[in-house]
Design a protein around this motif. Structure first.
Motif, PDB file in Angstrom:
ATOM      1  N   ASP A   7       0.842  -1.202   0.000  1.00  0.00           N
ATOM      2  CA  ASP A   7       0.000   0.000   0.000  1.00  0.00           C
ATOM      3  C   ASP A   7       0.873   1.246   0.000  1.00  0.00           C
ATOM      4  OD1 ASP A   7      -2.216  -1.504   0.037  1.00  0.00           O
ATOM      5  OD2 ASP A   7      -2.949  -0.859   2.004  1.00  0.00           O
TER       6      ASP A   7
ATOM      7  N   ASP B 291       0.288   3.950   1.548  1.00  0.00           N
ATOM      8  CA  ASP B 291       0.182   4.740   2.779  1.00  0.00           C
ATOM      9  C   ASP B 291       1.120   4.287   3.892  1.00  0.00           C
ATOM     10  OD1 ASP B 291      -0.989   2.411   3.476  1.00  0.00           O
ATOM     11  OD2 ASP B 291      -2.963   3.242   3.896  1.00  0.00           O
TER      12      ASP B 291
ATOM     13  N   GLN C  42       1.162   1.642   5.550  1.00  0.00           N
ATOM     14  CA  GLN C  42       0.613   0.770   6.587  1.00  0.00           C
ATOM     15  C   GLN C  42       1.326  -0.569   6.542  1.00  0.00           C
ATOM     16  OE1 GLN C  42      -3.812   1.322   5.924  1.00  0.00           O
ATOM     17  NE2 GLN C  42      -3.687   1.294   8.136  1.00  0.00           N
TER      18      GLN C  42
ATOM     19  N   ARG D 268       0.685  -3.952  12.020  1.00  0.00           N
ATOM     20  CA  ARG D 268       0.263  -2.989  11.007  1.00  0.00           C
ATOM     21  C   ARG D 268       0.223  -1.599  11.612  1.00  0.00           C
ATOM     22  NH1 ARG D 268      -2.112  -3.040   5.911  1.00  0.00           N
ATOM     23  NH2 ARG D 268      -3.889  -1.676   5.553  1.00  0.00           N
TER      24      ARG D 268
ATOM     25  N   ARG E  13      -2.058   4.529   9.111  1.00  0.00           N
ATOM     26  CA  ARG E  13      -1.731   5.283   7.919  1.00  0.00           C
ATOM     27  C   ARG E  13      -0.746   6.418   8.233  1.00  0.00           C
ATOM     28  NH1 ARG E  13      -3.613   7.301   3.228  1.00  0.00           N
ATOM     29  NH2 ARG E  13      -4.690   5.599   2.226  1.00  0.00           N
TER      30      ARG E  13
HETATM   31 MG    MG Z   1      -4.370   2.100   4.252  1.00  0.00          MG
END
Ligand code: MG
Ligand code: UDP
Length: 315
Positions: free
Chosen positions: A94, A96, A98, A197, A200
């Protein structure tokens, strides 16, 4: 030298791109024994995302991009990426942050050990609401029960795929895609690694509940026909009950006559049957909708521009 492609779908990600590019650059510098390709898929962003990517590509020949003609959604952005990656292995990540890029060397190691699909399972889901956590848990249990293939829990699209997995995925040209299920469906040797995780890094999530619900229904209907089976069984069950009820009614009426009454039970039966029928129709409709969409056989996406090291800029 083996080549690793990093596939990054990006939709309105101007706030995080710099950080991301920095961390990917560090990854490449720390792993000099591999050649890297950073393939950005610009999924019709309305902000400066494309400009930023283009700037990177001008000075850095590791950067490649596919600029889609409009926003197609992450699932389509991913297949567009898979169609264009050139590496021996591909990591989907991703934009972002993450998914920490620092995990990639571990993935590569397992890949070198012979695994084809090294996927990252998340331990914690920081920065997500309890409602999202709960609904996703219930959903995956349901999905797991309804399908025969094993779908990995708490696993996103963050994973390393060997070339042959990429080739397999490229052959699946469904338009309503549920890639998460496809990873399982194609098989090959899988290896799980776990990670925490992060929230963001910047910018806004593109998911909202209507989108998630659509995605959830796509997941169910693209990998199982169990809902159809359930509605058949429900129909059968209701018919049996109705038959018994009719027998009871006939016997009762012939023995004790027919005093007018039974309005509540009649309403109950009508409403219940109406509900079951509508539900079944809805389920059938879902599948017909899928058939409709797939039979059109439209191309999955259109490209505004593709750029990579060796390719000429083409429109
Ligand atoms: Mg995300
Ligand atoms: N994304 C995309 N197209 C979209 C929506 C999202 O390519 O229409 C990308 C987005 O840029 C990000 C990834 O998909 O790289 C995951 O999106 P997001 O972080 O919004 O989802 P979440 O992490 O909240 O599930």
């Amino acid at each position: 030298m083996k080549k690793i492609s990093i596939l990054i779908p990006a939709y309105n990600e101007q706030e995080v791109l710099e950080q991301l590019y920095h961390r990917l650059g560090k990854l490449a510098n720390d792993n000099k024994s591999y050649e890297f390709e950073f393939l950005f898929i610009n999924d019709g962003s309305r902000d400066k995302t494309m400009q930023i990517i283009r700037d990177y590509a001008e000075t850095d020949e590791r950067v490649a991009y596919v600029d889609l003609s409009r926003n197609f959604g992450k699932e389509i952005a991913m297949i567009a990426g898979l169609d264009h990656v050139t590496g021996d292995a591909t990591v989907i990540i991703d934009a972002d942050l993450q998914d920490p890029p620092e995990l990639i060397p571990r993935m590569i190691k397992f890949w070198e050990d012979g695994y084809d699909d090294v996927y990252a399972k998340r331990n914690s889901r920081e920065g997500e609401t309890w409602l999202k956590k709960l609904t996703s848990k219930v959903y995956y249990q349901l999905l797991q029960k309804a399908t025969h293939i094993e779908i990995q829990k708490d696993t996103g699209d963050f994973r390393l795929l060997d070339r042959r997995c990429v080739e397999a995925l490229k052959q699946i040209r469904e338009s309503q895609r549920y890639t998460k299920g496809m990873f399982s469906w194609i098989g090959y040797k899988k290896k799980e690694i776990t990670y925490d995780r992060d929230p963001r890094a910047a910018g806004q999530t593109k998911w909202n509940y209507p989108k998630l619900i659509n995605f959830a229904i796509d997941g169910l209907t693209s990998f199982t026909t169990a809902p159809l089976r359930i509605s058949s069984i429900l129909g059968l069950l209701v018919s049996v009950i109705a038959f018994i009820f009719i027998v009871v009614l006939v016997v009762k009426t012939s023995l004790f006559g027919d005093p007018v009454g039974g309005y509540p039970s009649m309403m109950a039966a009508i409403l219940f049957l109406g509900g079951v029928q509508l539900l079944s129709l809805g389920i059938i409709g879902e599948y017909i909708g899928r058939i409709f969409n797939e039979t059109k056989q439209r191309p999955l996406y259109f490209i505004e521009e593709y750029h990579a090291k060796s390719s000429k800029k083409a429109r």
